[in-house]
Design a protein around this motif. Structure first.
Motif, short mmCIF file in Angstrom:
data_model
loop_
_atom_site.label_atom_id
_atom_site.label_comp_id
_atom_site.label_asym_id
_atom_site.label_seq_id
_atom_site.Cartn_x
_atom_site.Cartn_y
_atom_site.Cartn_z
N SER A 122 0.80 -1.23 0.00
CA SER A 122 0.00 0.00 0.00
C SER A 122 0.84 1.28 0.00
O SER A 122 0.31 2.36 0.21
N MET A 125 1.51 4.15 -4.16
CA MET A 125 1.09 5.50 -4.56
C MET A 125 1.93 6.56 -3.84
O MET A 125 2.24 7.61 -4.41
N GLY A 337 -6.67 -1.40 -3.96
CA GLY A 337 -6.84 -1.09 -5.38
C GLY A 337 -6.03 0.07 -5.89
O GLY A 337 -6.55 0.95 -6.59
N MET A 338 -4.76 0.07 -5.56
CA MET A 338 -3.91 1.18 -6.01
C MET A 338 -3.40 0.97 -7.43
O MET A 338 -3.55 1.84 -8.29
N CYS A 339 -2.83 -0.20 -7.67
CA CYS A 339 -2.37 -0.49 -9.04
C CYS A 339 -3.58 -0.60 -9.97
O CYS A 339 -3.49 -0.27 -11.15
N ALA A 340 -4.70 -1.06 -9.40
CA ALA A 340 -5.93 -1.19 -10.21
C ALA A 340 -6.30 0.14 -10.86
O ALA A 340 -6.75 0.19 -12.01
N LEU A 341 -6.09 1.22 -10.12
CA LEU A 341 -6.42 2.55 -10.67
C LEU A 341 -5.54 2.86 -11.89
O LEU A 341 -6.02 3.38 -12.91
N GLU A 342 -4.26 2.55 -11.78
CA GLU A 342 -3.34 2.79 -12.89
C GLU A 342 -3.71 1.90 -14.08
O GLU A 342 -3.66 2.31 -15.24
N GLU A 344 -6.68 0.65 -14.78
CA GLU A 344 -7.91 1.17 -15.41
C GLU A 344 -7.59 2.37 -16.28
O GLU A 344 -8.16 2.54 -17.36
N ARG A 345 -6.67 3.19 -15.80
CA ARG A 345 -6.28 4.37 -16.60
C ARG A 345 -5.72 3.94 -17.94
O ARG A 345 -6.03 4.53 -18.99
N GLN A 348 -8.38 1.86 -20.27
CA GLN A 348 -9.35 2.81 -20.86
C GLN A 348 -10.68 2.15 -21.22
O GLN A 348 -11.25 2.39 -22.29
N GLY A 355 -10.38 -6.77 -9.50
CA GLY A 355 -9.39 -6.68 -8.43
C GLY A 355 -9.57 -7.72 -7.35
O GLY A 355 -10.68 -8.16 -7.07
#
Lengths: 377, 65, 273
Positions: A122, A125, A337-342, A344-345, A348, A355
């Motif tokens: 964690s 980020m 869900g930190m890497c998940a955000l990247e 998803e970015r 697209q 996750g």
């Protein structure tokens, strides 16, 4: 001649990797679960004439290595979550003043004191967004003891090559597990020296962009006199508020990394050629993911793994390419869900991103990942 | 022995007009002229250097033999 | 002949940023005279500071200069000194920088007795941010954040340094300009962590809030409160009421110095290899 092998803990391997890379100064503060790095360095550094100092706090540990780096040392500090939070102030200083240094951060539960002996992922980020302001970020996430050793060497090389702080962030599992490690011979892995100035001291400017985006760095006490500040600065190192200079310098600092992503980003592609489901994983979680991919294949599912070795800069290009030919992504990670955000970015919306997020101090097991793989239709 | 006088140089571009040199000159050699310090009575100067030492702005030089 | 300050000032950097009457310039001149007296090698001299008005000092001086983050000068400087013990390392800064946000680094530099000299310009206030109270603002005094008078008791920097283990502690004032370089010379020559507190004035953010009509009044106060340690020996407690001792307040020659001790660690480790 057979190579030297050992059975080492991730943290011990990190210290050995640093020594291979020519680290001759360590400043730290005790913190679980990274203290073994400091302990090994306190034993080994004085043997080679290097310096070890235990500072009064985490901020002091970051400060002392920056000071030593400016005096010409190759420097390391080690810490974990709460310490990383404290160090952020001076990580920013390292970025703006462009001082090579390596920060080895073992990820444990958080926020705050959290779970000091439990594994986590964690802090990823925090590695990019922890210190304020725009700045370059390089963060490596090794998955084994051998890789921790090698990535610490690479971190030193990147910090010298790009004149910026570099973080190595194993999770607590990688940091504390013991594995066989094979030591490289001297000279087998490249060690990048600091780019020293070629001009006379009177002509030297610490941020002289006529040498490109990474100006040579002289050291205090070597015949070169210069000024270093945490304020926005000009090429001669003195502060400025001149709009066009500040803009150009800030952009250059970030560009040092952004324009060299292909040189910095490393990853592993495992059974991706025909993969319909891609598990994106990093650190110890990738070990479960590898097992899960194999298990899924045995059940007839075309699964593969994209293993992130360099978390920052993020492997945008590779993920974007995968997104066009993948039915779904699975991202197991020990955070919410930190890497998940990247991911998803980068994806697209071209494929679902599922996750598996654990923050209970337990590792993600392969069965969980196999079950998630089966959810992709 | 004949008294030799120093040269007192006031660098106006550095002087911030704080009055310290004028107020603490033991012989009242200096004065404010407009914004800047200025020499009023060089004859009285005993070269104690206090004006130069206390000038925060590097604006006074007392040049002696 | 006049003293050549220009030899030590970086070309084109004057006039400095400090307000009219601010004593920081007087201290900077004292430091320059001390460096000249000791014939310090510019290339081997590092001047390290934190944040604040006083911490802008290194930018003017033609040495290896390091303007760090708020409060962190002592920790950065420790890194420079440990890496290159042969360098002269001088720290400069203000009271807020050194004793509040930098308090921990300060006391531990004292404790280690690492061979550096710390010049603290104590003007009782955070000047650069507009005059908030510092750990050195006297109780009852006004600052922008103590509009009803400061409820906090203050630090005695010298006592703090002595208590924490510094082995040379001196105090001077911006008024007593000709003493400043002498104290700094002795401090730099001392092998160990030396602290020189210079009582200073901030007419802009402290003086005007505390009924000082001018810089001159502030300077006169420094003149009046300062009592040299020798003179104080002959004074009664009553006479010393409200006075501040100046000169060399403490000197201890026998405590081991940190970088020398670490050199012994290197010897022991190399022998055990």
């Amino acid at each position: 001649m057979s190579k030297k092998v050992a059975f080492l803990q991730g943290n011990e391997a990190a210290a050995q990797g640093a020594l291979y890379a020519g680290c001759n100064f360590f400043g730290g503060y005790p913190i679980t679960p990274s203290t073994e790095v400091a302990e090994v360095m306190s034993v080994e550094l004085p043997k080679i004439g290097g310096k070890f100092i235990q500072m009064e706090d985490e901020i002091g540990a970051m400060a002392v290595i920056l000071g030593a780096a400016l005096a010409g040392s190759k420097v390391l500090t080690s810490t974990s979550g709460p310490g990383l939070s404290l160090k952020q102030e001076l990580i920013g200083y390292g970025c703006i003043a462009e001082i090579p240094c390596v920060i080895y951060n073992v990820m444990r539960g958080g926020p705050s004191t959290g779970m000091p002996t439990g594994p986590s992922q964690s802090d990823v980020m925090c590695a990019k967004w922890g210190t304020h302001g725009d700045h370059p970020a390089i963060c490596l996430t090794p998955a084994s003891v051998q890789e921790t050793y090698e990535e610490v060497i690479r971190a030193f090389n990147l910090s010298e090559k790009y004149r910026t702080p570099v973080m190595v962030m194993p999770d607590e599992i990688v940091a504390h597990m013991r594995e066989r490690i094979v030591f490289p011979e001297k000279g087998e892995i490249e060690v990048v020296p600091r780019k020293a100035p070629t001009v006379e001291p009177a002509q030297y400017k610490p941020y002289d962009t006529s040498y490109g985006d990474v100006p040579p760095l002289a050291s205090f006490g070597s015949g070169y006199r210069f000024h270093v500040t945490g304020l926005n600065k000009m090429q001669d190192g003195f502060p400025t508020t001149k709009a066009e200079v500040v803009q150009a310098e800030e952009e250059r600092q970030v560009r040092k990394v952004d324009a060299n992503i292909d040189d910095i980003v490393t990853f592993e592609e495992y059974l991706l050629d025909d993969a319909e489901v891609v598990v994106v994983a990093y650190g110890s979680t990738s070990r479960s993911a590898r097992y899960a991919v194999n298990a899924a294949r045995e059940q007839g599912i075309k699964a593969g793994m994209f293993r992130i070795k360099t978390f920052w800069p993020f492997p945008d290009k590779q993920i974007k390419a995968l997104a066009t030919k993948t039915k779904g992504f699975i991202i197991p990670e020990m955070n919410l869900g930190m890497c998940a955000l990247e991911l998803e970015r980068c994806v697209q919306g071209k494929a679902p991103v599922l996750g598996i997020f654990r923050v209970d101090g337990e590792p993600i097991n392969p069965d969980q990942i196999v079950e998630k793989i089966k959810e992709v239709k | 022995m004949e008294k030799t006088l120093p040269k007192i140089e006031i660098i106006e571009k550095y002087c911030k007009g704080c009055h310290i040199c004028v107020e603490f000159c033991p012989k009242d050699c200096l004065e404010m002229k407009g914004f800047y310090a200025s020499v009023k009575n060089l004859e009285a100067c005993i070269k104690c250097m206090q004006c130069e030492l206390r000038c925060p702005d590097f604006a006074i030089k007392v040049i002696t033999e | 002949m006049a003293f050549d300050y220009d030899k030590w000032i970086r070309p084109g950097k004057l006039p400095h940023i400090w307000c009219p009457g601010c004593g920081h310039g007087i201290v900077m001149k004292g430091l320059i005279r001390a460096m000249e007296t000791l014939k310090l090698e510019k290339n081997d001299t590092a001047i390290v500071s934190g944040i604040g008005c006083a911490s802008r000092l290194p930018g003017y001086i033609d040495c290896c200069t390091l303007h760090t983050a708020h409060g962190r000068a002592a920790a950065f400087a420790t890194g420079v000194k440990m890496a290159k013990p042969e360098m002269n390392v001088i720290l400069v800064g203000g009271d807020g920088d050194g004793t509040a946000i930098g308090g921990n680094h300060f006391i531990h530099a004292c404790r280690r007795n690492i061979d550096m000299t710390y010049i603290i310009m104590n003007n009782y206030i955070y000047g650069m941010t507009g005059g908030q109270f510092s750990p050195c603002t006297p109780t009852g005094h006004k600052a922008s954040t103590t509009p009803y008078g400061n409820p906090d008791p203050g630090f005695d920097i010298a006592k703090l340094a002595i208590g924490a283990g510094a082995t040379f502690v001196a105090r001077g004032t911006a008024f007593h300009a000709n003493q400043i370089d002498k104290l700094i010379v002795e401090a730099i020559q001392h092998k160990g962590f030396s602290v020189v507190e210079i009582l200073d004035d901030c007419p802009t953010t402290y003086g005007r809030r505390n009924k000082y009509k001018s810089v001159i009044e502030m300077m006169n106060r420094l003149k009046e409160v300062a009592v040299p340690v020798k003179a104080a020996e002959k004074m009664t407690a009553e006479q010393l009421q409200g006075k501040v001792l100046t000169g060399v307040l403490y000197k201890e020659e026998n405590k081991p110095e940190y970088t020398s001790e670490y050199a012994k660690v290197i010897e022991r480790a190399s022998a055990a290899k």
